[in-house]
Design an enzyme around this catalytic site. Sequence first.
Site, PDB file in Angstrom:
ATOM      1  N   ARG A  37      -5.740 -20.752 -14.828  1.00 29.27           N
ATOM      2  CA  ARG A  37      -5.573 -19.295 -15.028  1.00 29.27           C
ATOM      3  C   ARG A  37      -6.837 -18.658 -14.358  1.00 29.27           C
ATOM      4  O   ARG A  37      -7.351 -17.650 -14.789  1.00 29.27           O
ATOM      5  CB  ARG A  37      -5.282 -18.826 -16.361  1.00 29.27           C
ATOM      6  CG  ARG A  37      -3.782 -19.125 -16.773  1.00 29.27           C
ATOM      7  CD  ARG A  37      -3.659 -18.797 -18.379  1.00 29.27           C
ATOM      8  NE  ARG A  37      -2.359 -19.496 -18.691  1.00 29.27           N
ATOM      9  CZ  ARG A  37      -1.285 -18.843 -18.408  1.00 29.27           C
ATOM     10  NH1 ARG A  37      -1.354 -18.002 -17.658  1.00 29.27           N
ATOM     11  NH2 ARG A  37      -0.130 -19.468 -18.741  1.00 29.27           N
ATOM     12  N   GLU A 144       7.482 -24.736  -3.144  1.00 25.28           N
ATOM     13  CA  GLU A 144       8.685 -24.646  -4.060  1.00 25.28           C
ATOM     14  C   GLU A 144       9.317 -23.257  -3.940  1.00 25.28           C
ATOM     15  O   GLU A 144       8.863 -22.356  -3.915  1.00 25.28           O
ATOM     16  CB  GLU A 144       7.982 -24.496  -5.641  1.00 25.28           C
ATOM     17  CG  GLU A 144       8.671 -24.652  -6.726  1.00 25.28           C
ATOM     18  CD  GLU A 144       7.992 -24.509  -8.091  1.00 25.28           C
ATOM     19  OE1 GLU A 144       8.856 -24.331  -8.950  1.00 25.28           O
ATOM     20  OE2 GLU A 144       6.794 -25.011  -8.083  1.00 25.28           O
ATOM     21  N   ASP A 178      12.953 -26.174  -7.985  1.00 18.92           N
ATOM     22  CA  ASP A 178      13.229 -25.954  -9.028  1.00 18.92           C
ATOM     23  C   ASP A 178      14.692 -25.550  -9.296  1.00 18.92           C
ATOM     24  O   ASP A 178      15.023 -24.424  -8.902  1.00 18.92           O
ATOM     25  CB  ASP A 178      12.064 -24.828  -9.478  1.00 18.92           C
ATOM     26  CG  ASP A 178      12.246 -24.714 -10.639  1.00 18.92           C
ATOM     27  OD1 ASP A 178      13.248 -24.211 -11.619  1.00 18.92           O
ATOM     28  OD2 ASP A 178      10.945 -24.742 -11.329  1.00 18.92           O
ATOM     29  N   ASP A 228      12.503 -15.693 -13.994  1.00 23.88           N
ATOM     30  CA  ASP A 228      11.813 -16.969 -13.942  1.00 23.88           C
ATOM     31  C   ASP A 228      11.477 -17.136 -15.574  1.00 23.88           C
ATOM     32  O   ASP A 228      10.305 -17.065 -15.822  1.00 23.88           O
ATOM     33  CB  ASP A 228      10.435 -16.998 -13.178  1.00 23.88           C
ATOM     34  CG  ASP A 228       9.821 -18.256 -12.997  1.00 23.88           C
ATOM     35  OD1 ASP A 228      10.457 -19.075 -13.676  1.00 23.88           O
ATOM     36  OD2 ASP A 228       8.807 -18.508 -12.517  1.00 23.88           O
TER      37      ASP A 228
END
Length: 282
Positions: A37, A144, A178, A228
């Site tokens: 982060r 991804e 994913d 998501d």
Amino acid sequence: MVLVGCHVSIAGSIDLAVGRALDSGCDTFQIFSRNPRGWKAKDIDPDVAGAFRRALDASGIGPAVDHMPYLPNLASPDDAIYEKSVAALTDELRRCEVLGIPYLVTHLGHHRGAGTGTGQERVVAAINRALEEAGAQGVMLLLENTAGEKNSVGSTVADLCRIFEGIDGKERIGICFDTCHAFAAGYDLRTGEGVDAVLEEIDDLIGPGHLRIIHLNDCKGDLGSGLDRHEHIGLGSIGEEGFRHILSRPAIRGCPLICETPVDGRRGDDGNIAKVRELAGA
């Protein structure tokens, strides 16, 4: 037999992640090599890198997978953010090389209103620069797929193909698929036909052999929701039957499977790993 694991913490020291992976019953695992982060990261101490490599060798599990932090946006139209993102990707490739990690997974970012094509061109340029500047020949960068959210540039196989085609060193690029993101983007993975269709699309548009890692996650949102939000394996909208289909396909069974599922009162990482093995018949 499938290789299944989860994302594990590096709290305290990166080498401690290996023991945490073992404690969760992992065959393979994923980490952030740094605070995900923030923009800044300390260089990896050579002693810590050596300890990580030794712990990994002794564990008998792998491969280890690294994931890019959250803040970089390779599609950003903001030049300051874009340059910081390219630098972060370059640095992360080098960190993987230091740690002996063969795969780095990256999200492709959001165009923030500049348009999908423009965003994809920014991603291609960013990846080409980072691969050239980083060196790190032993590290493969995995693109991804995203969940179909607003301004995304990599939610469909066709999106990934357009980016893949623009990259110079294609031998250094692969795909991380994913399942939650794909379902949220509109790929129906609840049936064998749906699973086969997306695998065939990957082979047809990008080519066989490029699928390297599976992020195995159920989805809290509905099909095509663009949401998501990951759910425990079998407890979301894909469901147990969907994962039986997913886990029966050789193209998926042959890849390391990484669960990025919740940890709560219903189930922990070890429970999701056990569920994957159950549904895979492993």
